[in-house]
Design a protein around this motif. Structure first.
Motif, PDB file in Angstrom:
ATOM      1  N   ASN A 120       0.732  -0.964  -0.431  1.00 31.78           N
ATOM      2  CA  ASN A 120      -0.024  -0.358   0.351  1.00 31.78           C
ATOM      3  C   ASN A 120       0.902   1.482  -0.058  1.00 31.78           C
ATOM      4  OD1 ASN A 120      -3.002  -0.266   0.022  1.00 31.78           O
ATOM      5  ND2 ASN A 120      -1.733  -2.376   1.052  1.00 31.78           N
TER       6      ASN A 120
ATOM      7  N   SER B 101      -2.642  -4.821   4.344  1.00 30.93           N
ATOM      8  CA  SER B 101      -3.057  -3.714   3.901  1.00 30.93           C
ATOM      9  C   SER B 101      -4.425  -2.883   4.584  1.00 30.93           C
ATOM     10  CB  SER B 101      -4.202  -4.790   2.987  1.00 30.93           C
ATOM     11  OG  SER B 101      -4.468  -3.701   0.956  1.00 30.93           O
TER      12      SER B 101
ATOM     13  N   ALA C 228      -4.072   1.511   4.580  1.00 28.26           N
ATOM     14  CA  ALA C 228      -5.427   1.926   4.180  1.00 28.26           C
ATOM     15  C   ALA C 228      -4.962   3.836   4.366  1.00 28.26           C
ATOM     16  CB  ALA C 228      -6.137   1.632   3.384  1.00 28.26           C
TER      17      ALA C 228
ATOM     18  N   ARG D  46     -11.270  -0.427  -3.148  1.00 30.02           N
ATOM     19  CA  ARG D  46     -10.153  -1.566  -2.507  1.00 30.02           C
ATOM     20  C   ARG D  46     -10.444  -2.666  -3.607  1.00 30.02           C
ATOM     21  NH1 ARG D  46      -6.288   0.231  -0.287  1.00 30.02           N
ATOM     22  NH2 ARG D  46      -6.251  -1.725   1.497  1.00 30.02           N
TER      23      ARG D  46
ATOM     24  N   THR E 283      -5.468   1.594  -3.526  1.00 27.69           N
ATOM     25  CA  THR E 283      -4.805   2.677  -2.506  1.00 27.69           C
ATOM     26  C   THR E 283      -4.802   3.580  -1.870  1.00 27.69           C
ATOM     27  OG1 THR E 283      -2.633   0.879  -2.778  1.00 27.69           O
ATOM     28  CG2 THR E 283      -2.053   3.285  -1.523  1.00 27.69           C
TER      29      THR E 283
ATOM     30  N   THR F 176     -11.304  -4.748   1.205  1.00 30.90           N
ATOM     31  CA  THR F 176     -10.222  -6.132   1.190  1.00 30.90           C
ATOM     32  C   THR F 176     -10.046  -7.222   1.684  1.00 30.90           C
ATOM     33  OG1 THR F 176      -9.048  -3.566   2.418  1.00 30.90           O
ATOM     34  CG2 THR F 176      -7.847  -5.595   2.636  1.00 30.90           C
TER      35      THR F 176
END
Length: 204
Positions: A25, A61, A65, A117, A124, A148
């Motif tokens: 990310n 992830s 974010a 996502r 990202t 995600t």
């Protein structure tokens, strides 16, 4: 890079998966399309548990974010509007457009965060406007996490099924990613062209 990713997962296990997805990310050239299929392949070989691999990838992830969310929040709506007023005339943008976008994002944007996502190329950076619009953290986290989980589980399962051909998933996804980015660029160009032909009325 593949050897480095492979060694990180082999050495650090779930922690390696989470750290790699965090870096994915922050440093986009590190592809989730390789990380999670490789974790799925490791699960197929019995080296990792499939569920825990998905969990680790999701944690990393979402942490990435959140980092971009806070960057957007630190940048702030006022600073964004100043930048747009200074440079936005080249693309027919004004601070008024930023206000409109902020209101839209705060009112309807949670689903957009979740959807983005799972879209390669934009997944990202949706966190940045969510941050400067100060989207409520609970909603942002919920929808970002749902999107995600879908993306990470899909990639992990693909690697699980493909086995030692897990690298092929990147070949399959790359054209989709390019098509999405080209579509977004085309939509932006179309919107700018319409703005130039039909400039908005100045506020009364």
């Amino acid at each position: 890079m593949l050897e480095w990713i492979t060694n990180a997962i082999a050495t650090l296990g779930y922690v390696g998966v989470a750290l790699l997805m965090l870096l994915e990310n922050v440093i986009p050239p590190i592809p989730s399309e390789i990380i999670m299929p490789l974790a799925g392949f490791a699960a197929a070989r019995g080296e990792l548990n499939f569920g825990w691999a998905v969990f680790a990838g999701t944690v990393g992830s979402v942490a990435g974010a959140l980092l971009w969310y806070y960057i957007g929040q630190a940048l702030g709506i006022v600073r964004v509007k100043k930048l747009v007023d200074r440079y936005g005339r080249w693309v027919s943008l004004s601070s008024r457009d930023v206000d409109i976008a902020q209101r839209w994002l705060l009112k309807r944007g949670y689903w957009a965060v979740g959807l983005c996502r799972v879209i390669p190329g934009v997944r990202t950076y949706i966190s940045i406007p969510a941050g400067f619009a100060r989207m409520k953290m609970l909603g942002f986290l919920t929808y970002s996490t749902v999107g995600t989980v879908i993306w990470v589980a899909f990639l992990t399962y693909a690697g699980y099924l493909l086995g030692d051909n897990y690298e092929r998933i990147e070949t399959y996804i790359a054209p989709v990613s390019r098509a999405v980015i080209i579509g977004l660029i085309a939509a932006t160009v179309f919107w700018i062209a319409r703005r130039r032909m039909n400039p908005p009325e100045p506020p009364g």
